[in-house]
Design a protein around this motif. Structure first.
Motif, PDB file in Angstrom:
ATOM      1  N   HIS A  59     -32.662   1.629   8.128  1.00  0.00           N
ATOM      2  CA  HIS A  59     -33.892   2.302   7.714  1.00  0.00           C
ATOM      3  C   HIS A  59     -34.185   2.262   6.215  1.00  0.00           C
ATOM      4  N   GLY A  60     -33.175   2.203   5.372  1.00  0.00           N
ATOM      5  CA  GLY A  60     -33.449   2.234   3.937  1.00  0.00           C
ATOM      6  C   GLY A  60     -32.202   2.568   3.158  1.00  0.00           C
ATOM      7  N   SER A  61     -31.990   3.848   2.863  1.00  0.00           N
ATOM      8  CA  SER A  61     -30.860   4.226   2.024  1.00  0.00           C
ATOM      9  C   SER A  61     -29.516   4.001   2.713  1.00  0.00           C
ATOM     10  N   ASP A  62     -29.519   3.773   4.036  1.00  0.00           N
ATOM     11  CA  ASP A  62     -28.256   3.447   4.689  1.00  0.00           C
ATOM     12  C   ASP A  62     -27.716   2.095   4.204  1.00  0.00           C
ATOM     13  N   LEU A  63     -28.593   1.190   3.755  1.00  0.00           N
ATOM     14  CA  LEU A  63     -28.146  -0.033   3.093  1.00  0.00           C
ATOM     15  C   LEU A  63     -28.343   0.051   1.587  1.00  0.00           C
ATOM     16  N   ASN A  64     -29.475   0.600   1.152  1.00  0.00           N
ATOM     17  CA  ASN A  64     -29.778   0.638  -0.279  1.00  0.00           C
ATOM     18  C   ASN A  64     -28.783   1.477  -1.067  1.00  0.00           C
ATOM     19  N   VAL A  65     -28.234   2.515  -0.450  1.00  0.00           N
ATOM     20  CA  VAL A  65     -27.326   3.421  -1.148  1.00  0.00           C
ATOM     21  C   VAL A  65     -25.917   3.348  -0.573  1.00  0.00           C
ATOM     22  N   VAL A 108     -50.347   6.126  -3.753  1.00  0.00           N
ATOM     23  CA  VAL A 108     -49.714   5.769  -5.027  1.00  0.00           C
ATOM     24  C   VAL A 108     -48.213   5.910  -4.806  1.00  0.00           C
ATOM     25  N   ALA A 109     -47.479   4.815  -5.021  1.00  0.00           N
ATOM     26  CA  ALA A 109     -46.050   4.821  -4.717  1.00  0.00           C
ATOM     27  C   ALA A 109     -45.314   3.878  -5.660  1.00  0.00           C
ATOM     28  N   THR A 110     -44.000   3.909  -5.571  1.00  0.00           N
ATOM     29  CA  THR A 110     -43.168   3.029  -6.384  1.00  0.00           C
ATOM     30  C   THR A 110     -42.972   1.689  -5.689  1.00  0.00           C
ATOM     31  N   GLN A 111     -42.693   0.673  -6.513  1.00  0.00           N
ATOM     32  CA  GLN A 111     -42.473  -0.682  -6.002  1.00  0.00           C
ATOM     33  C   GLN A 111     -41.021  -0.835  -5.573  1.00  0.00           C
ATOM     34  N   VAL A 112     -40.638  -0.142  -4.512  1.00  0.00           N
ATOM     35  CA  VAL A 112     -39.256  -0.189  -4.035  1.00  0.00           C
ATOM     36  C   VAL A 112     -39.235  -0.499  -2.549  1.00  0.00           C
ATOM     37  N   GLY A 113     -38.123  -1.097  -2.108  1.00  0.00           N
ATOM     38  CA  GLY A 113     -37.922  -1.357  -0.692  1.00  0.00           C
ATOM     39  C   GLY A 113     -39.068  -2.125  -0.069  1.00  0.00           C
ATOM     40  N   GLY A 163     -22.068   3.703  32.506  1.00  0.00           N
ATOM     41  CA  GLY A 163     -22.483   2.341  32.849  1.00  0.00           C
ATOM     42  C   GLY A 163     -23.646   1.828  32.023  1.00  0.00           C
ATOM     43  N   TYR A 164     -23.582   1.985  30.709  1.00  0.00           N
ATOM     44  CA  TYR A 164     -24.667   1.520  29.835  1.00  0.00           C
ATOM     45  C   TYR A 164     -24.650   0.002  29.707  1.00  0.00           C
ATOM     46  N   ASP A 165     -25.852  -0.556  29.514  1.00  0.00           N
ATOM     47  CA  ASP A 165     -25.984  -1.993  29.290  1.00  0.00           C
ATOM     48  C   ASP A 165     -25.827  -2.354  27.826  1.00  0.00           C
ATOM     49  N   CYS A 166     -26.219  -1.459  26.945  1.00  0.00           N
ATOM     50  CA  CYS A 166     -26.045  -1.705  25.515  1.00  0.00           C
ATOM     51  C   CYS A 166     -26.185  -0.399  24.754  1.00  0.00           C
ATOM     52  N   ILE A 167     -25.795  -0.457  23.473  1.00  0.00           N
ATOM     53  CA  ILE A 167     -25.900   0.681  22.574  1.00  0.00           C
ATOM     54  C   ILE A 167     -26.882   0.313  21.466  1.00  0.00           C
ATOM     55  N   LEU A 168     -27.738   1.259  21.105  1.00  0.00           N
ATOM     56  CA  LEU A 168     -28.605   1.131  19.945  1.00  0.00           C
ATOM     57  C   LEU A 168     -28.176   2.187  18.935  1.00  0.00           C
ATOM     58  N   ALA A 169     -27.724   1.744  17.758  1.00  0.00           N
ATOM     59  CA  ALA A 169     -27.324   2.660  16.693  1.00  0.00           C
ATOM     60  C   ALA A 169     -28.401   2.661  15.625  1.00  0.00           C
ATOM     61  N   SER A 170     -28.946   3.830  15.353  1.00  0.00           N
ATOM     62  CA  SER A 170     -30.033   3.951  14.386  1.00  0.00           C
ATOM     63  C   SER A 170     -29.532   4.670  13.140  1.00  0.00           C
ATOM     64  N   TRP A 171     -29.109   3.916  12.153  1.00  0.00           N
ATOM     65  CA  TRP A 171     -28.574   4.316  10.846  1.00  0.00           C
ATOM     66  C   TRP A 171     -27.227   3.616  10.679  1.00  0.00           C
ATOM     67  N   ALA A 172     -27.016   3.040   9.518  1.00  0.00           N
ATOM     68  CA  ALA A 172     -25.874   2.153   9.337  1.00  0.00           C
ATOM     69  C   ALA A 172     -24.539   2.867   9.182  1.00  0.00           C
ATOM     70  N   HIS A 200     -37.166   6.619  -5.068  1.00  0.00           N
ATOM     71  CA  HIS A 200     -36.240   5.763  -5.795  1.00  0.00           C
ATOM     72  C   HIS A 200     -35.735   4.626  -4.920  1.00  0.00           C
ATOM     73  N   ASN A 201     -35.702   4.822  -3.619  1.00  0.00           N
ATOM     74  CA  ASN A 201     -35.377   3.742  -2.673  1.00  0.00           C
ATOM     75  C   ASN A 201     -36.007   4.078  -1.338  1.00  0.00           C
ATOM     76  N   GLU A 202     -36.370   3.064  -0.582  1.00  0.00           N
ATOM     77  CA  GLU A 202     -37.051   3.266   0.699  1.00  0.00           C
ATOM     78  C   GLU A 202     -36.838   2.057   1.600  1.00  0.00           C
ATOM     79  N   GLY A 203     -37.077   2.281   2.889  1.00  0.00           N
ATOM     80  CA  GLY A 203     -37.310   1.188   3.813  1.00  0.00           C
ATOM     81  C   GLY A 203     -38.814   0.984   3.838  1.00  0.00           C
TER      82      GLY A 203
END
Length: 388
Positions: free
Chosen positions: A129-135, A310-315, A97-106, A291-294
């Motif tokens: 979160h990041g690479s789930d869309l970026n990759v 010190v980090a890369t200019q990504v995400g 009897g759940y009211d909704c689902i939360l999916a964490s990762w695409a 190389h990719n991040e959220g």
């Protein structure tokens, strides 16, 4: 509300350190609603045996074994994910009897969760979160599945504005896409005496600058780029410590020996989340040339301890690291990375200002907004169900 969380990013007995950011967030959400977290465990990981115990106060936690063809058919993983879930836990999900689902990762999590939500006639929310869309979303056969899951979701939660833009580009309704930066536990991650932290960790305090990497030892996280840039710094007293485990461990050790810097490079292994504050306090810099991040939580946590980055200019990294808190370099530019490391170790930083900035990322504000998003999704779903 009664919420079902489906994800692969949560601690399990086979990987107790996984998804510390989700653990912190879901534990806090569980103080407001009844949360059941059902974690997918890769069948190969399941065969390797348990590595610890996981107990999270206030949450219902369980797992299922995700079985799939390991060397081909990545586009079928969402179907395999859902079939694995239904065969092992389907009867329980139908009766809960759940009211909704939360999916964490695409992918495959959110794609499969969307199909399950339709079977159960309840709404679902996707958190990316990041690479789930970026990759993942760059692959021809996975992209349409991810796009469909985002379009049908009651809400999409992203950890950066950059990811929000990608979700909209995939077809998600911009009005239902919410950027929600993760929080930092400012009581745990707080400034402290550097010498005392180094003493607790058994590190020398009279040596040169200490550079720290925290994360998975994977090529996509830039750990090999960092090693090459560190070697090019030309600072004979500088030290580099990697905290984490992963497939690049052997390559890092071999390359450090080949570069003649193995005496100044240490691989400390994976650490519990509770142990990280002293590592951040002990370091002069956190280095994360991904190389990719959220938005990696280690960046927020390091800044909360007053440690520059010190980090890369990504995400989403440029969204959370201002000039007074660190230096950002282009992706793949090892020379620029080496220069940034040298300049950052020589610079005098305003550590109090870095801490003040990091405190703007609070779990309390995060949970307030997330709670509102979930409740709105459940209300819309209930209204739609009433009209059927």
């Amino acid at each position: 509300m009664k919420v079902l969380v489906l994800t692969n990013l949560f601690p399990t007995p086979w990987d107790p350190l996984r998804g510390a950011f989700n653990r912190q967030q879901f534990e806090r959400l569980g103080r407001r609603h009844a949360l059941d977290v059902l974690t997918a465990v890769d069948f190969r990981e399941r065969l390797r045996g348990r590595r610890g115990n996981v107990q999270v106060a206030g949450l219902g936690t369980d797992h299922f074994v995700f079985v799939y063809p390991p060397r081909f058919g990545r586009a079928l993983h969402a179907a395999c994910w859902l079939l694995s879930l239904l065969l092992q836990r389907g009867w329980r999900l139908r009766a809960a009897g759940y009211d909704c689902i939360l999916a964490s990762w695409a992918y495959p999590d959110a794609v499969a969760a969307g199909w399950l939500a339709r079977l159960l006639s309840i709404p679902y929310v996707v958190k990316v979160h990041g690479s789930d869309l970026n990759v993942q979303a760059t692959h021809a056969l996975r992209r349409p599945q991810i796009a469909a899951s985002l379009r049908a979701a009651a809400a999409v939660v992203t950890v950066s504005r950059a990811l929000a833009g990608k979700a909209v580009a995939l077809g998600a309704d911009a009005a239902r896409v919410h950027t929600l930066y993760n929080g930092v536990d400012s009581k745990r991650f707080a400034p402290g005496d550097q010498a005392a932290a180094r003493a607790r960790l058994g590190l020398e305090d009279d040596a040169g600058p200490l550079l720290l990497y925290v994360g998975n030892l994977k090529e996509s996280k830039g750990c090999l780029d960092l090693l090459e840039a560190f070697a090019a710094m030309e600072h004979a007293q500088a030290r580099l410590i990697y905290v984490g485990e992963g497939p690049c461990r052997s390559a890092l050790l071999a390359r450090a020996r080949a570069l003649g810097i193995d005496t100044r490079v240490r691989l400390a292994g994976a650490m519990p989340h509770d142990a990280l504050p002293d590592w951040f306090r002990a370091a002069d810099l956190l280095c994360l040339p991904s190389h990719n991040e959220g938005v990696p939580n280690v960046v927020l946590e390091a800044m909360a301890c007053g440690t520059p980055v010190v980090a890369t200019q990504v995400g989403g990294i440029p969204e959370v690291v201002p000039a007074h808190a660190g230096r950002l370099v282009p992706l793949g530019d090892r020379a620029a990375l080496a220069g940034a490391l040298a300049e950052a170790t020589a610079q005098t930083w305003d550590h109090a200002a870095i801490v003040d900035h990091a405190r703007s990322f609070s779990w309390e504000a995060n949970i307030d907004r997330f709670d509102t998003i979930l409740q709105q999704a459940a209300r819309v779903g209930a209204a739609a169900e009433a009209l059927r």
